[in-house]
Design an enzyme around this catalytic site. Structure first.
Site, PDB file in Angstrom:
ATOM      1  N   CYS A   2       0.880  -1.170   0.000  1.00 27.00           N
ATOM      2  CA  CYS A   2       0.000   0.000   0.000  1.00 27.00           C
ATOM      3  C   CYS A   2       0.912   1.212   0.000  1.00 27.00           C
ATOM      4  CB  CYS A   2      -0.837   0.062   1.267  1.00 27.00           C
ATOM      5  SG  CYS A   2      -1.868  -1.391   1.529  1.00 27.00           S
ATOM      6  N   ARG A  28       1.365   1.767  -5.947  1.00 27.35           N
ATOM      7  CA  ARG A  28       1.555   0.787  -4.867  1.00 27.35           C
ATOM      8  C   ARG A  28       0.237   0.124  -4.469  1.00 27.35           C
ATOM      9  NH1 ARG A  28       6.266   1.121  -2.378  1.00 27.35           N
ATOM     10  NH2 ARG A  28       5.379   0.056  -0.584  1.00 27.35           N
ATOM     11  N   TRP A  75      -3.825  -1.574  -1.129  1.00 28.72           N
ATOM     12  CA  TRP A  75      -3.771  -2.803  -1.919  1.00 28.72           C
ATOM     13  C   TRP A  75      -4.163  -3.898  -0.929  1.00 28.72           C
ATOM     14  CZ3 TRP A  75      -3.301  -3.966  -6.863  1.00 28.72           C
ATOM     15  CH2 TRP A  75      -2.971  -5.263  -7.229  1.00 28.72           C
ATOM     16  N   ASN A 101       1.145   0.087   5.905  1.00 33.53           N
ATOM     17  CA  ASN A 101       1.523  -0.743   4.763  1.00 33.53           C
ATOM     18  C   ASN A 101       2.261  -1.942   5.329  1.00 33.53           C
ATOM     19  OD1 ASN A 101       2.514  -1.840   2.366  1.00 33.53           O
ATOM     20  ND2 ASN A 101       4.305  -0.505   2.409  1.00 33.53           N
ATOM     21  N   GLY A 102       1.765  -3.149   5.064  1.00 34.31           N
ATOM     22  CA  GLY A 102       2.436  -4.348   5.574  1.00 34.31           C
ATOM     23  C   GLY A 102       1.406  -5.379   6.012  1.00 34.31           C
ATOM     24  N   GLU A 478       8.893 -20.807 -18.985  1.00 28.82           N
ATOM     25  CA  GLU A 478       8.713 -19.438 -18.486  1.00 28.82           C
ATOM     26  C   GLU A 478       9.870 -18.526 -18.953  1.00 28.82           C
ATOM     27  OE1 GLU A 478       6.443 -17.745 -17.414  1.00 28.82           O
ATOM     28  OE2 GLU A 478       7.329 -16.083 -16.337  1.00 28.82           O
ATOM     29  N   LYS A 482       9.377 -15.165 -21.328  1.00 32.45           N
ATOM     30  CA  LYS A 482       9.888 -13.826 -20.987  1.00 32.45           C
ATOM     31  C   LYS A 482      10.686 -13.272 -22.160  1.00 32.45           C
ATOM     32  CE  LYS A 482       7.861 -13.282 -18.337  1.00 32.45           C
ATOM     33  NZ  LYS A 482       6.857 -13.754 -17.459  1.00 32.45           N
ATOM     34  N   GLU A 485       8.321 -12.361 -25.110  1.00 33.38           N
ATOM     35  CA  GLU A 485       7.359 -11.262 -24.990  1.00 33.38           C
ATOM     36  C   GLU A 485       8.002  -9.888 -24.843  1.00 33.38           C
ATOM     37  OE1 GLU A 485       4.664 -11.592 -21.643  1.00 33.38           O
ATOM     38  OE2 GLU A 485       6.241 -12.346 -20.354  1.00 33.38           O
ATOM     39  N   HIS A 501      13.661 -34.949 -31.720  1.00 34.35           N
ATOM     40  CA  HIS A 501      12.593 -35.413 -32.611  1.00 34.35           C
ATOM     41  C   HIS A 501      12.137 -34.298 -33.552  1.00 34.35           C
ATOM     42  CE1 HIS A 501      12.136 -39.265 -30.551  1.00 34.35           C
ATOM     43  NE2 HIS A 501      12.366 -38.581 -29.425  1.00 34.35           N
ATOM     44  N   LYS A 599      -1.741  -6.255 -19.815  1.00 41.86           N
ATOM     45  CA  LYS A 599      -1.443  -6.892 -18.525  1.00 41.86           C
ATOM     46  C   LYS A 599      -2.531  -7.903 -18.159  1.00 41.86           C
ATOM     47  CE  LYS A 599       0.924  -7.383 -14.712  1.00 41.86           C
ATOM     48  NZ  LYS A 599       2.089  -8.269 -14.842  1.00 41.86           N
TER      49      LYS A 599
HETATM   50  C1  F6R Z   1       3.422 -13.203 -19.137  1.00 43.05           C
HETATM   51  C2  F6R Z   1       2.128 -12.793 -18.622  1.00 43.05           C
HETATM   52  C3  F6R Z   1       0.910 -13.487 -19.100  1.00 43.05           C
HETATM   53  C4  F6R Z   1      -0.021 -13.795 -17.927  1.00 43.05           C
HETATM   54  C5  F6R Z   1      -1.342 -14.397 -18.400  1.00 43.05           C
HETATM   55  C6  F6R Z   1      -2.237 -14.781 -17.234  1.00 43.05           C
HETATM   56  O1  F6R Z   1       4.469 -12.465 -18.584  1.00 43.05           O
HETATM   57  O2  F6R Z   1       2.054 -11.903 -17.798  1.00 43.05           O
HETATM   58  O3  F6R Z   1       1.228 -14.642 -19.789  1.00 43.05           O
HETATM   59  O4  F6R Z   1       0.633 -14.678 -17.068  1.00 43.05           O
HETATM   60  O5  F6R Z   1      -2.016 -13.473 -19.201  1.00 43.05           O
HETATM   61  O6  F6R Z   1      -2.536 -13.698 -16.421  1.00 43.05           O
HETATM   62  P1  F6R Z   1      -3.168 -13.875 -14.990  1.00 43.05           P
HETATM   63  O7  F6R Z   1      -2.175 -14.520 -14.105  1.00 43.05           O
HETATM   64  O8  F6R Z   1      -3.504 -12.479 -14.568  1.00 43.05           O
HETATM   65  O9  F6R Z   1      -4.397 -14.722 -15.146  1.00 43.05           O
END
Ligand code: F6R
Length: 604
Positions: A2, A28, A75, A101-102, A478, A482, A485, A501, A599
């Site tokens: 927060c 935050r 938050w 915050n915490g 993963e 990264k 993307e 294969h 996001k």
């Molecule tokens: C990759 C990324 C996306 C999310 C995916 C699911 O860095 O951020 O692949 O992981 O869109 O998002 P959530 O976890 O919000 O359901």
């Protein structure tokens, strides 16, 4: 996570300064907001659910009178976002107002004691206990002593700013494991979670250290250490030359790298936030014949790690599936099934649709999310949370490692309750888990320079393979995601054994191949895969345990500590996050805002 701010001024009205400070701290947290001020020795509180501009329209935050005030942008961690759970929180008499915050770990215990003493709680938050504790001690002590005694009873993490109407010119503060800085002004002093909150007014800053507490007035700063010894704060003043945008990122050039560095804190908070709902989640798991786990993207990779650890530790099959593929799995769901839906945002439509389809067939649902009160937790039988704080960079980093942390705890606890491991084994695993934040910190500091330098080479590549076996495979996946993307390099993950294969056909001189190998029993098999790639000219990079037999075969490597393998997914993704970040930066891209990506994905 927060944001808190306090302003003590000789000027009459500081509410507008608090409001503009909160706007700088909104990154935050942003589910509710509030302000408390002291005017004519009386505390006034205005607060509500929603973003700052919404609450401003409803309650006129910036018009609250008073020259001493505290503010908060929330938050949620304990208690869903709502008007009543918004900070500040008051005691029964309205003489104390607290922003925090915490996470207060022992709040249930304190709440019970205070309730027995006749205190009436209005919110579901952990924070409110501090207001009532201070009220209790004010019966016998002066405000600062009452504040100090109350703080000594709190376990957990905190940055507090507190108003007590008996001493209307002071804002009391304390810090442990949550950020807190003092802004030293002229006739006006500040206390805040972060420098941008007051950067418009002063660049003179004191960083409050863990265990320190004190108070500010418009013209005075008092700071003491955990032994109660006064600190000469003048020696601690630093002058910052950050722009407001740099300050929001705490001096880091991008949110993504800031969030990578926040992982030790985020993991620590997630472990501290393991509550009775986690225990209930394990009961539901024990009570279910079939367990499925579903998610998208990075959250799916965390789900895969979970499924593999459950098989390894508990001998229990957990069926993982990508949430957009739910129609192919829902037919096997019934009232003896459990679906674990993993989503940091709690809003991903594919995961929500999977959840609804499983629910329709009688399955029970556990949500694992980073956002309290979001859609997926709301529609689930039970919700548990990670405590990563808001993630602003589009690429998930700290939400991934906290998801894996939470899921690993579930797997250990399930295995213990199911009798797959004994109590002593479980105890030693919990101990290793508690040490993970510190180990994460070490990995970041050991491998940031490595990633920066390798990232420069990667910047000229068009392709890369990420190979792994067992629990290393989701980490390879993963790592590749990264790279893809944010650096826009075609990075492809494969089970290492499968690479011969077909994928091996692409290998030519200096083609980068990253091997993730964190399971001892699979090491020898990877040896063969490394040889195959090298023989065709590949440049081989490894994420492997210290003293691994693979090291001598690799062109380049990073070494993970020798701890139980089930914890290595959390550590081994870190060099790969750093590598993707520095590759993107070397290629001149903004890793916080990758093209074509959002996001939160709320369309099917
Ligand atoms: C990759 C990324 C996306 C999310 C995916 C699911 O860095 O951020 O692949 O992981 O869109 O998002 P959530 O976890 O919000 O359901």
């Amino acid at each position: 996570m927060c944001g808190i701010i306090g302003v003590a001024s000789l000027r009459y009205n500081v509410a507008s300064i608090i409001k503009s400070g909160l706007e700088k701290l909104e990154y935050r947290g942003y589910d509710s907001v509030g302000i408390a001020s002291i005017a004519s020795n009386t505390i006034l509180i205005k607060k509500g659910k929603g973003k700052i501009h919404e609450v401003e329209t409803r309650y006129g935050l910036s018009r609250v009178p008073g020259s001493i005030a505290v503010g908060h942008t929330r938050w949620a961690t304990h208690g869903a976002p709502s008007d009543v759970n918004a900070h500040p929180h008051a005691d029964c008499t309205g003489r104390v107002a607290v922003v925090h915050n915490g996470i207060i770990e022992n709040y249930l215990e304190l709440k019970e004691k205070l309730t027995n003493l006749g205190h009436v709680f209005k919110s579901e938050t952990d924070t409110e206990v501090l207001a009532h504790l201070i009220e209790e001690f004010l019966k016998e002590l002066k405000p600062f002593e009452a504040f100090r005694k109350a703080i000594s009873m709190i376990r957990g993490s905190y940055a507090f700013a507190v108003l007590i109407s008996n001493e209307p010119e002071k804002i009391f503060f304390a810090r442990k494991d949550s950020p807190l800085v003092i802004g030293v002004g002229e006739g006006m002093n500040f206390i805040a979670s972060d420098i941008p909150a007051f950067l418009e007014h002063t660049r003179r800053v004191i960083v409050v250290h863990d265990g320190e507490l004190g108070y500010i007035t418009p013209v005075e700063i008092y700071l003491e250490n955990s032994k109660g010894e006064r600190i000469n704060y003048l020696e601690r003043i630093i002058v910052v030359d950050w722009t407001p945008d740099m300050a929001r990122k705490e001096g880091y050039p991008h949110f993504m790298i800031k969030e990578i560095h926040e992982q030790p804190r985020a993991i620590r908070d997630t472990i501290r936030g393991i509550d009775e709902n986690y225990e209930k989640a394990v009961e539901l798991m024990l009570d279910s014949e079939k367990i499925f786990v579903t998610a998208a993207g990075t959250s799916y990779h965390a789900s895969l790690v979970f499924s593999l650890i459950m098989s390894k530790l508990a001998g229990k099959l957990v069926i993982p599936f990508i949430s957009s593929e739910y129609l192919s799995y829902a037919n096997s769901a019934d009232e003896n099934s459990l679906l674990i839906a993993v989503s940091q945002s709690g809003e991903t439509i594919d995961t929500l649709m999977a959840l609804r389809e499983f629910k329709k067939r009688g399955a029970r649902i556990i949500a694992l999310s980073n956002i309290i009160g979001s859609a997926i937790p709301r529609e689930s039988t039970l919700a548990i949370y990670t405590r990563a704080g808001p993630e602003i960079g589009v690429a998930a980093t700290k939400t991934f490692t906290t998801q894996v942390t939470a899921l690993t705890w579930l797997a250990i606890n399930f295995s213990e309750k199911r009798g797959a491991i004994n109590q002593i084994e479980a105890k030693s695993l919990y101990k290793v888990l508690r040490d993970i934040p510190e180990k994460t910190e070490r990995i970041i500091s050991m491998y940031e320079a490595w990633a920066r330098s390798l990232g420069r080479d990667f910047a000229n590549k068009n392709n890369a393979y990420y190979l792994g076996r067992g629990i290393s495979l989701p980490i390879a996946m993963e790592g590749a995601l990264k790279m893809k993307e944010i650096a826009y390099i075609h990075a492809e993950a494969y089970p290492a054994g499968e690479s011969k294969h077909g994928p091996i056909a692409l290998i030519e001189e200096n083609f980068p191949v990253i091997f993730v190998s964190i399971e001892d029993r699979l090491e020898r098999r990877l040896l063969g895969n490394i040889e195959e790639m090298k023989a065709r000219g590949a440049y081989t990079i490894g994420v492997v345990p210290e003293n691994s037999i693979l090291i001598s075969k690799l062109d380049n490597y990073v070494a993970m500590p020798r701890i139980s393998e089930i914890f290595l997914p959390i550590l081994s993704i870190i060099p790969l996050q750093l590598l993707a970040y520095y590759t993107a930066v070397s290629r001149g891209y903004d890793p916080d805002k990758p093209r074509n990506l959002a996001k939160t994905v709320t369309v099917e």
